[in-house]
Design an enzyme around this catalytic site. Structure first.
Site, PDB file in Angstrom:
ATOM      1  CD  GLU A  89       1.922   8.511   5.832  1.00 38.16           C
ATOM      2  OE1 GLU A  89       2.232   8.192   5.469  1.00 38.16           O
ATOM      3  OE2 GLU A  89       0.670   8.065   6.654  1.00 38.16           O
ATOM      4  CE1 TYR A 121      -5.028   5.485   4.261  1.00 40.97           C
ATOM      5  CE2 TYR A 121      -3.749   5.934   5.601  1.00 40.97           C
ATOM      6  CZ  TYR A 121      -4.366   6.836   5.044  1.00 40.97           C
ATOM      7  OH  TYR A 121      -4.244   8.007   4.242  1.00 40.97           O
ATOM      8  CG  ASP A 152       0.615   9.224  -2.656  1.00 42.83           C
ATOM      9  OD1 ASP A 152       0.275   9.266  -4.092  1.00 42.83           O
ATOM     10  OD2 ASP A 152      -0.654   9.243  -1.793  1.00 42.83           O
ATOM     11  CD  GLU A 181      -2.419  10.558   6.089  1.00 36.18           C
ATOM     12  OE1 GLU A 181      -2.243   9.295   5.654  1.00 36.18           O
ATOM     13  OE2 GLU A 181      -1.489  11.642   5.656  1.00 36.18           O
TER      14      GLU A 181
END
Ligand code: E9O
Length: 593
Positions: free
Chosen positions: A405, A469, A166, A505
């Protein structure tokens, strides 16, 4: 061969040949057969270092082969020395010609490579240096390309240009290209410094490698004291003691100058200097210990990303970013998702910033074909070797990170990890972990796991790093529910692993200037409320060793439906480094710590 940063001194020379070069894209890959390494038929100006994407309209999404060419005079005074060409970062694959002869090929961006070019150089005419670079997104590379099936978290989301990650796939010569020379007889090829603490003393172990099986004498000077070195087959080692040392740490980043010299009787024949920090880093139970004291990381994941220069070295950006890190009260960052410039690592040493140092292994998916995984293992292993060779002597680097990830099955809307993929990941990470510890037994090693990914991989590593998240990608719009899920998971991870845990993150996309009461997704209030909950939960848990907000600043991505204006807006600062409300909030939490 070592990857010591070239330097100018009484025995060595250094010439930066960056600047304006010739450039030509070669989508048909016809240049090599047509001899473009001598001269480009239709050159346009380009900047080294810089990405090519923001400079020319037709280059923005171009990831194919491109040529860089310059003409340089070799300094006459270097004639009796060995001459090398060093390319700081060519993203991704590069081939290098000097006066028509291939002198180097290299795979992988963000890390330097070197070619000895003395034999190819002319001294009575300009020399033609040509470099091809391409950044094709291929399945067997690290980071891998999407291949057929998408792959990686960003791959699942789609986007153009298609990547498994990303951030924008900036391409080009991203760091300086330099020429350097060293003495012809024998030169210092590598220096490895290890430090320990005994009471109030610093104990500094120095291992030196010299070229050509050097078997002479040398010395190490540190803090005014000097010790002899006796080389055998190119190797020598010494241990020095610094009484009542000033230990390196954030807030007191003391550096000691260290110089290694090769000496033939009274005559010194080569020397190399660096600045070292005396500090220890270790894991004990669920604590990360710096100089024996528990340390908690506050900070961010970052990017080397700025308009026009793209991923190219941007020293104004770096100086400003360190100033903003200080202002916001951050003591650390992670080099998401690739190694950063050598200058950035020097500044971290000097300013006392802790760094989680990461190879470009982002977007790995263990559902991809086994051949791809085997190629990636070879690539990632080489990147680790190069990174550790480059950065091993930086006191600021406290943790190596081997992947971001990695996926072991479907994520968004997907279902549980796939057992075969989880097993393939286990084999991969066991090898990578062992190799990292072999290369550098002095620093802990981690892997950053994705929300919903296989948890067993964390068992291999010294520190558990996770990206979470809840309240954004899942439980969207439901901050309290997200916070409960996070708290529960952290407690489970603690009882399962008993290791330090870092949230590497967490964050929300936030359009600067957009507000809502009550807080709503994409607004500045929502970002603050999300961060507040995560920081509160961590503050209540002694096993939490760090909190890294995603991201320090907004950054460019590919184009896609999930990225407004081709940007990831999770920055605490905008792309031009203006603070959002979140930056002020973080400062209110961190600056007094
Ligand atoms: C990697 C980073 O480069 N982590 C991503 C960041 C983002 O903003 C990206 O910029 O998207 C987060 C991935 C979160 C995936 C959550 C999947 C949850 C499914 C269970």
């Amino acid at each position: 061969m070592g990857l010591l940063r070239p330097q100018q001194n009484a025995h060595r020379n250094l010439l930066d040949i960056s600047g304006l070069w010739d450039f030509q894209m070669d989508p048909g890959e016809e240049g090599e057969a047509a001899g473009w390494f001598r001269a480009l038929p239709m050159p346009r100006p380009i900047v080294v270092p810089c990405s090519w994407n923001d400079l020319y309209d037709d280059a923005r999404d171009y990831l194919g082969l491109a040529w860089y060419l310059t003409r340089i005079w070799a300094p006459a005074g270097w004639r009796a020395q060995r001459v090398f060409l060093r390319i700081g970062s060519a993203n991704y694959a590069a081939k290098v010609w000097v006066n028509g002869t291939v002198v180097a090929e290299h795979q992988g961006g963000h890390l330097p490579f070197v070619a000895e070019i003395g034999p190819q150089l002319g001294w009575d005419q300009p020399n033609v240096i040509a470099i091809t670079v391409e950044n094709k997104q291929l399945l067997g590379r690290v980071p891998p390309g999407p291949g057929e099936g998408g792959g990686g978290v960003a791959g699942v989301l789609g986007g153009y240009p298609a990547t498994t990650y990303d951030f924008f796939p900036y391409a080009g010569l991203h760091r300086q290209v330099v020429l350097y020379s060293v003495p012809a007889e024998a030169h210092i090829d590598d220096v490895t410094v290890g430090t320990t603490i005994e009471g109030s003393d610093g104990v500094v172990n120095v291992r030196v490698h010299a070229s050509g099986g050097y078997a002479g004498q040398g010395r190490v000077r540190l803090n005014g004291a000097e010790t002899e070195l006796s080389f055998q087959a190119g190797s020598a080692e010494a241990t020095l003691r610094v009484p009542s040392a000033r230990f390196w740490a954030p807030g007191s980043p003391h550096l000691y100058p260290l110089t290694v010299t090769l000496a033939d009787g009274q005559r010194s024949t080569d020397s190399y200097s660096l600045e070292i920090g005396i500090r220890t880093i270790a894991v004990r139970g669920s604590q990360l210990l710096l100089n024996g004291q528990p340390v908690k990381l506050t900070g961010f994941g970052k990017h080397e990303d700025f308009p026009l220069s793209g991923r190219g070295l941007n020293l104004p950006m770096w100086v400003r970013d360190y100033e903003l890190l200080r202002w916001v009260g951050a003591n650390s960052y992670r080099t998401t998702h690739y190694p950063y410039a050598e200058e950035a690592m020097d500044l971290a040493d000097r300013l006392g910033v802790l760094v989680i140092n990461e190879i470009p292994a982002v977007g790995l998916n263990f559902e991809d074909p086994p051949e791809a995984t085997a190629q990636r293992l070879a690539q990632a292993t080489r990147q680790l070797q190069e990174l550790i060779a480059r950065d091993k002597n930086h006191p600021s680097t406290i943790l190596w990170n081997v992947a971001n990830e990695p996926m072991g099955g479907p994520l968004l809307g997907g279902g549980p990890p796939v057992p075969e993929a989880a097993e393939a990941g286990m084999r991969f990470f066991r090898q990578i972990y062992d190799e990292t510890r072999r290369l550098d037994p002095t620093r802990p090693v981690t892997m950053v796991g994705v929300q919903g990914g296989p948890l067993e991989w964390h068992g291999i590593f010294d520190v558990v790093c996770i990206n979470r998240y809840y309240g954004w990608y899942t439980q969207a719009g439901r901050l309290d529910e997200g916070a409960e899920t996070l708290a529960r998971e952290l407690d489970e991870l603690n009882s399962r692993f008993g290791k330090p845990i870092i949230i590497a993150e967490f964050g929300t996309d936030t359009i600067p200037g957009v507000h809502a009461q009550p807080a709503e997704m994409w607004t500045e209030e929502y970002q603050v409320e999300f961060l507040r909950r995560y920081l509160d939960i961590a503050a209540q848990r002694p096993f939490m060793a760090g909190m890294h907000v995603w991201n320090f600043a907004d950054f460019k991505t590919g184009q896609g439906t999930s990225r407004a204006a081709g940007m990831n807006f999770k920055g605490a600062f905008t792309r031009d480094r203006r603070p959002k409300m979140a930056a002020h909030f973080l400062r209110s939490r961190w600056a007094q710590l």
